[in-house]
Scaffold this motif. Sequence first.
Motif, short mmCIF file in Angstrom:
data_model
loop_
_atom_site.label_atom_id
_atom_site.label_comp_id
_atom_site.label_asym_id
_atom_site.label_seq_id
_atom_site.Cartn_x
_atom_site.Cartn_y
_atom_site.Cartn_z
N LEU A 296 0.82 -1.21 0.00
CA LEU A 296 0.00 0.00 0.00
C LEU A 296 0.85 1.26 0.00
CD1 LEU A 296 -2.75 -1.02 2.59
CD2 LEU A 296 -2.98 -0.90 0.10
N GLU A 297 2.16 1.12 0.26
CA GLU A 297 3.03 2.28 0.31
C GLU A 297 3.31 2.79 -1.10
OE1 GLU A 297 6.50 1.07 2.35
OE2 GLU A 297 5.50 0.85 4.29
N SER A 298 3.89 3.97 -1.16
CA SER A 298 4.18 4.60 -2.46
C SER A 298 5.32 3.88 -3.15
CB SER A 298 4.55 6.07 -2.25
OG SER A 298 5.00 6.63 -3.45
N ILE A 299 5.31 3.95 -4.46
CA ILE A 299 6.37 3.34 -5.26
C ILE A 299 7.70 4.04 -5.06
CG2 ILE A 299 5.98 4.79 -7.30
CD1 ILE A 299 6.43 2.37 -9.04
N GLN A 300 7.66 5.30 -4.50
CA GLN A 300 8.90 6.06 -4.34
C GLN A 300 9.89 5.33 -3.46
OE1 GLN A 300 9.38 8.76 -6.09
NE2 GLN A 300 7.29 8.71 -6.93
N GLY A 301 9.42 4.50 -2.54
CA GLY A 301 10.34 3.83 -1.63
C GLY A 301 10.82 2.48 -2.13
N VAL A 302 10.42 2.07 -3.32
CA VAL A 302 10.80 0.76 -3.85
C VAL A 302 11.89 0.94 -4.90
CG1 VAL A 302 9.99 -1.32 -5.01
CG2 VAL A 302 8.48 -0.12 -3.42
N PRO A 303 13.08 0.35 -4.69
CA PRO A 303 14.15 0.50 -5.69
C PRO A 303 13.88 -0.38 -6.91
CG PRO A 303 14.90 -0.88 -3.88
CD PRO A 303 13.54 -0.38 -3.49
N PHE A 304 13.98 0.20 -8.10
CA PHE A 304 13.77 -0.53 -9.34
C PHE A 304 15.09 -0.59 -10.12
CE2 PHE A 304 9.00 -0.49 -10.52
CZ PHE A 304 8.69 -0.86 -9.21
N GLN A 305 15.25 -1.70 -10.84
CA GLN A 305 16.42 -1.88 -11.69
C GLN A 305 16.07 -2.93 -12.75
OE1 GLN A 305 19.46 -3.24 -9.05
NE2 GLN A 305 18.54 -5.23 -8.72
N PRO A 306 16.86 -3.05 -13.81
CA PRO A 306 16.57 -4.08 -14.83
C PRO A 306 16.60 -5.49 -14.23
CG PRO A 306 18.10 -2.45 -15.69
CD PRO A 306 17.96 -2.15 -14.23
N VAL A 307 15.54 -6.27 -14.50
CA VAL A 307 15.40 -7.62 -13.94
C VAL A 307 14.98 -8.56 -15.08
CG1 VAL A 307 14.15 -9.07 -12.30
CG2 VAL A 307 14.74 -6.72 -11.67
N ARG A 308 15.59 -9.75 -15.11
CA ARG A 308 15.18 -10.80 -16.08
C ARG A 308 14.02 -11.59 -15.48
NH1 ARG A 308 18.64 -12.86 -20.22
NH2 ARG A 308 17.69 -14.88 -19.72
N THR A 309 12.89 -11.53 -16.15
CA THR A 309 11.70 -12.19 -15.62
C THR A 309 11.86 -13.71 -15.55
OG1 THR A 309 10.77 -12.13 -17.85
CG2 THR A 309 10.13 -10.36 -16.36
N ASP A 310 12.56 -14.32 -16.52
CA ASP A 310 12.72 -15.77 -16.46
C ASP A 310 13.58 -16.18 -15.27
OD1 ASP A 310 14.86 -14.52 -17.60
OD2 ASP A 310 15.10 -15.93 -19.25
N ASP A 311 14.57 -15.36 -14.92
CA ASP A 311 15.36 -15.66 -13.71
C ASP A 311 14.49 -15.61 -12.47
OD1 ASP A 311 17.59 -15.95 -15.26
OD2 ASP A 311 18.45 -13.98 -14.78
N VAL A 429 2.04 -5.83 -9.33
CA VAL A 429 2.06 -5.70 -10.80
C VAL A 429 1.70 -4.28 -11.20
CG1 VAL A 429 0.97 -6.47 -12.93
CG2 VAL A 429 1.57 -8.14 -11.18
N ASP A 430 0.75 -3.67 -10.50
CA ASP A 430 0.38 -2.29 -10.80
C ASP A 430 1.54 -1.33 -10.53
OD1 ASP A 430 -1.76 -0.29 -11.47
OD2 ASP A 430 -1.31 0.39 -9.44
N LEU A 431 2.31 -1.59 -9.47
CA LEU A 431 3.49 -0.77 -9.18
C LEU A 431 4.49 -0.85 -10.32
CD1 LEU A 431 4.27 -1.43 -5.40
CD2 LEU A 431 3.29 0.61 -6.41
N HIS A 432 4.53 -1.97 -11.01
CA HIS A 432 5.46 -2.16 -12.13
C HIS A 432 4.84 -1.74 -13.46
CE1 HIS A 432 7.44 -4.63 -9.08
NE2 HIS A 432 8.54 -4.61 -9.83
N GLN A 433 3.67 -1.04 -13.40
CA GLN A 433 2.98 -0.55 -14.59
C GLN A 433 2.63 -1.69 -15.55
OE1 GLN A 433 5.37 2.59 -16.28
NE2 GLN A 433 5.09 3.93 -14.52
N GLY A 434 2.33 -2.85 -14.96
CA GLY A 434 1.94 -3.99 -15.76
C GLY A 434 0.48 -4.34 -15.53
N THR A 435 0.05 -5.49 -16.04
CA THR A 435 -1.33 -5.93 -15.88
C THR A 435 -1.34 -7.38 -15.40
OG1 THR A 435 -1.47 -6.64 -18.20
CG2 THR A 435 -2.19 -4.39 -17.68
#
Length: 455
Positions: A296-311, A429-435
């Motif tokens: 429920l927290e904001s996305i601002q506190g979540v670190p994002f970086q390139p990730v391989r989904t199959d991994d 998934v919504d935080l990652h702008q996905g569906t």
Amino acid sequence: MTIRNRIALQFSLIVASILIAFSVLIYFVSDTYRREEFYERLKNKGRTTVRFLVEVNEVDQKLLKIIDRNTLTALFNEKVLVFDARNRLIYSSVDDQVIHYNARLLDDVRQQKEIETYSNDNELIGLLYQQNGRDLVVLASAYDQFGRSKMENLRLTLGWGLLGGLSITIGLGIFFAGQSLRPISRINEQVSAITARNLRQRLDEGNRQDEIARLAINFNDVLQRLEQAFEQQRNFVSHASHELRTPLAALKSEIQLGLRRPLTVPEHEEVLVNLLSDTDRLISLTNSLLFLARTLESIQGVPFQPVRTDDVVFLAKDELLSAKPTYRIEIDYENIPQGETETLVNGNEGLLKQVMLNLFDNACKYSADHTAQVRISTDTQVCRIAVHDHGIGISDEDRQHIFESFYRAPNAMIYDGFGIGLSICARIVDLHQGTLSVESQPNIGSTFTVSLPHV
């Protein structure tokens, strides 16, 4: 300073600047025209005088002076002087007054042939008259009494007009600024009446076209999101309290049963086993609630970086099978990635792994064969992970609510769970702008598909 007064002041300054510039322009154009007209009259007077003096033999200086004094076109304080080539005065229209001049002025007239200047308050014109080999300099001077009187009246008219125009502008500016800002005042009154207890109240959106209406629409959108956030918090507290009450009540019952009478060793062991089971359930529920609160927290506190989904998929598989060896997870690619970047997304590996763990666990838990089939596919825009099972399925009515916190379909009540996992997945998934989508049929199976945009 209020916005109304600021708008009125700015409007008044703009109009005042325009009125002042317009008034100054009118005055200087009129004064220039007056001066040019008067200089033209002086030129005609000077030319007429010198022609009478030189070309008309019947007119001598005494007669010319009489004509100058009594002509109907005589100007106020008029004076005409004529000089010969040696700067000697050969004619003066008046005897008691003189035109201030010097030899330099006469030389300038001979060089430029015509000069317009001033003699104290009088306008003065200098002309070079050439006739029969004679070079005569004519100086004509007069005071434009009528023209300057008209300019004085024009100054008064423009001054009073400017003062009146500014007064009307200020008054109308304040009035119309107040009229224009009245909808904002109504919005302020409506906003002041909104509290945490009546977040359902909305602002009047007016015609939904102008800027103030757009402000009200955007504020209503903010209120809608705020109401949803408050509702989520209330539901979270309510459902968390309800879910925590059950294992705590079970713990209390086991403890009270153990204290009611002396127990044998096997009975003690049974009580301890029950306590351990309830404690594990309580810990699992607490962890789920904490993770739900984190989503429920904001996305601002979540670190994002390139990730391989199959991994991430294989990591989640290994972690789940190590905890539940009886589960089976089959992973395959619908299309083999041509490069390492085709399964690359911008996200948080830990959160994405939690999504896969929840989806894999549900697929195995609700299937009789405890098997989840995972298919990875990619295209130019997104990477998809589809999790399919042959389990109990979901009805159309229940499918509309499965991503709500603490919701459980009736056919899932016999299975362990709290109704939190899918809501966590949807938020991540919504935080990652996905569906996150689902296709399901009761007693046939379900397919949950996660679509994440490429980096």
